[in-house]
Enzyme design. Structure first.
Site, PDB file in Angstrom:
ATOM      1  N   HIS A 194      69.849  47.851  -5.450  1.00 20.50           N
ATOM      2  CA  HIS A 194      71.060  47.753  -6.272  1.00 20.50           C
ATOM      3  C   HIS A 194      70.726  47.883  -7.766  1.00 20.50           C
ATOM      4  O   HIS A 194      71.277  48.732  -8.477  1.00 20.50           O
ATOM      5  CB  HIS A 194      71.739  46.405  -5.993  1.00 20.50           C
ATOM      6  N   GLU A 195      69.800  47.059  -8.232  1.00 26.14           N
ATOM      7  CA  GLU A 195      69.478  47.073  -9.666  1.00 26.14           C
ATOM      8  C   GLU A 195      68.822  48.395 -10.066  1.00 26.14           C
ATOM      9  O   GLU A 195      69.008  48.862 -11.192  1.00 26.14           O
ATOM     10  CB  GLU A 195      68.594  45.879 -10.049  1.00 26.14           C
ATOM     11  N   GLU A 210      78.768  49.787 -11.427  1.00 23.60           N
ATOM     12  CA  GLU A 210      78.697  49.212 -10.073  1.00 23.60           C
ATOM     13  C   GLU A 210      78.792  50.301  -9.011  1.00 23.60           C
ATOM     14  O   GLU A 210      78.244  50.170  -7.929  1.00 23.60           O
ATOM     15  CB  GLU A 210      79.809  48.183  -9.874  1.00 23.60           C
TER      16      GLU A 210
HETATM   17 ZN    ZN Z   1      75.429  45.293 -10.171  1.00 21.28          ZN
END
Ligand code: ZN
Length: 493
Positions: A262-263, A292
């Protein structure tokens, strides 16, 4: 180059330096700062923020901006920078300097208070600070609200242009109506894949080694990045040559593995911003929602696919060792895609995730628009969890205190998470028409996917809005229906 613009650039450079220093402190306070540093460092951050505000609201800068607007010969990029700079100046000017600094200092200390309250499972320790933050946020929003504009809409606007309550209410309502029946059906079917091998006591060293390996595999460039550890994983960017991510290690290895993916998605976005935009007001991602969309695209849309893991699963399993080495890829994929309504947003599966966000959105509306005192929040929180997800927190730490956001003054931020997932779904369904994403994953050609995203999204920084990007990439306006379609396709199978 236009002479006036060149003058403006000097101001931009100074502002960027002050901002980078603040950001570095913020990174440090969540990773390496010693416990006793808190108060004095909060003072330094307060001073840096005050200098930043002073610089940005300097009448000289404003005169330059006004003059530059009248002149000709600006490139499209320069015009974009000027426009964003004007917006930032307007925002900063609306807040009296004394209040701005006091607020920044409050925020710098609030994270520690939240951390303690969370550790002790006691919301009442955090409530007075939270109420203070809410009051500041409301006052700041009122300073720059247009006539008749709702305060929460002002806050939402900070994170996602053109997505206000009028758009978000129906968006969340649609999701709730579509998703709750699917979740109920899956819960009833009670398909519980074996997940015990995810929590089999793997060593911290193996988790660290796997995290680094996966980040690099996904596309993290450690020449321009760092992987640290913090309670709440996050990404920080100084500029497009220094982007830092963190993860956290728990007893379940999928926590860190998917946090890292994710990061890294966030980091790839920031690293892909064009050189002529970095360190300018347009030098980071288009919006929180678009950010996001990229992190969740990597984490969920491709990161939880069998095709993604095919080329590397054996190597990752070898890093962790047994029992993972004896688990088939198929079982691993089933385990990391399980649907299970739970209490913790960051551990939520893709299907229930948006409902966690919706609960926070509804609570924020209550705090900001209906003046509900914060002391009433834990009970409302628990009730909503029971209603939407069928689970009820027993302690504040697994309920209302689980997220760091409010302690950082982030109100209006949460909807970006759900919007991001919806953006990602729309972009993905379009991408699939132009390239064989699954085949590329099977061949480990993540760079082709990264290049597509860089070319179409990342390079522009904030030069385009999220809405514009969606339109340019997919040829259509944003449509939440694609998100529902994507989730149906994945989970009704
Ligand atoms: Zn995030």
């Amino acid at each position: 180059m236009n002479k006036t613009f060149k003058e403006i650039e000097k101001h931009i450079e100074r502002a960027a330096a002050l901002q980078a220093a603040t950001i570095l402190f913020e990174w440090d306070s969540e990773t390496l700062e010693p416990p006793a540093a808190g108060e004095l460092t909060a003072g330094l951050i307060g001073s840096l923020s005050a200098q930043y505000q002073e610089l940005m609201t300097d009448p000289g800068l404003q005169a330059l901006v006004e003059q530059c607007e009248k002149e000709k010969g600006l490139t499209e990029t320069e015009e974009g920078i000027l426009k964003e700079l004007k917006r930032q100046i307007k925002e900063l000017k609306s807040i009296p300097p004394k209040e701005y600094r006091a607020y920044k200092e409050l925020i710098a200390g609030a994270v520690r208070i939240w951390e303690r309250a969370r550790a002790e499972n006691d919301f009442s320790l955090f409530a007075p600070t939270l109420q203070e933050i809410v009051d500041y946020k409301k006052r700041f929003a009122s300073y720059r609200a247009e006539k008749g504009q709702k305060l929460y809409d002002v806050m939402l606007d900070e994170f996602e242009k053109d997505f206000h309550m009028a758009q978000l209410d129906p968006f969340f309502e649609t999701l709730k109506q579509e998703l709750v029946p699917i979740i109920k059906k899956l819960v009833k079917e009670n398909r519980k894949p074996d997940t015990s091998f995810l929590t089999a006591g793997y060593s911290l060293e193996s988790q660290e080694q796997a995290a680094k390996f996966i980040a690099e595999y996904v596309g993290m460039d450690f020449n321009k990045g760092v992987l640290g550890v913090s309670a709440h994983p996050f990404t920080t960017n100084l500029h497009n040559k220094d982007v830092r991510i963190t993860t956290h290690y728990t007893d379940s290895i999928d926590t860190s593995v998917f946090s890292v993916i994710h990061e890294t998605g966030h980091a790839i976005y920031e690293l892909g911003v064009r050189d002529d935009l970095t360190l300018t007001p347009l030098g980071s991602g288009a919006s929180m929602g678009m950010h996001e969309s990229q992190s969740r695209f990597y984490e969920n849309v491709i990161g939880r696919c069998e095709a993604f893991w095919e080329p590397v699963y054996e190597r990752v399993a070898a890093i962790f060792g047994p029992p993972l080495t004896d688990i088939s890829l198929d079982s691993f994929i089933k385990a990391v895609n399980r649907v299970e309504p739970g209490l913790i947003r960051t551990n939520a599966d893709e299907l229930t995730y948006a409902l966690h966000v919706q609960i926070r959105y509804e609570l924020e509306k209550m705090m900001i628009e209906e003046d509900v005192p914060v002391t009433e929040l834990p009970e409302i929180w628990n009730r909503k969890y029971e209603e939407y997800l069928g689970v009820r927190p027993e302690r504040d730490g697994e309920g209302i205190l689980q997220d760091i956001h409010w302690s950082q003054g982030l109100f209006g931020y949460f909807p970006s998470y759900a919007l991001g997932s919806a953006f990602a779904a729309q972009i993905y369904l379009h991408m699939k028409k132009t390239m064989d994403v699954e085949q590329l994953l099977r061949e480990g050609k993540l760079s082709v996917i990264q290049e597509y995203l860089r070319e179409n999204i990342h390079q522009f920084g904030r030069l385009k809005t999220a809405r514009q990007i969606i339109k340019d990439v997919t040829g259509e306006d944003f449509k939440p229906e694609y998100y529902v379609e994507y989730l149906r396709e994945k989970y009704e199978k």
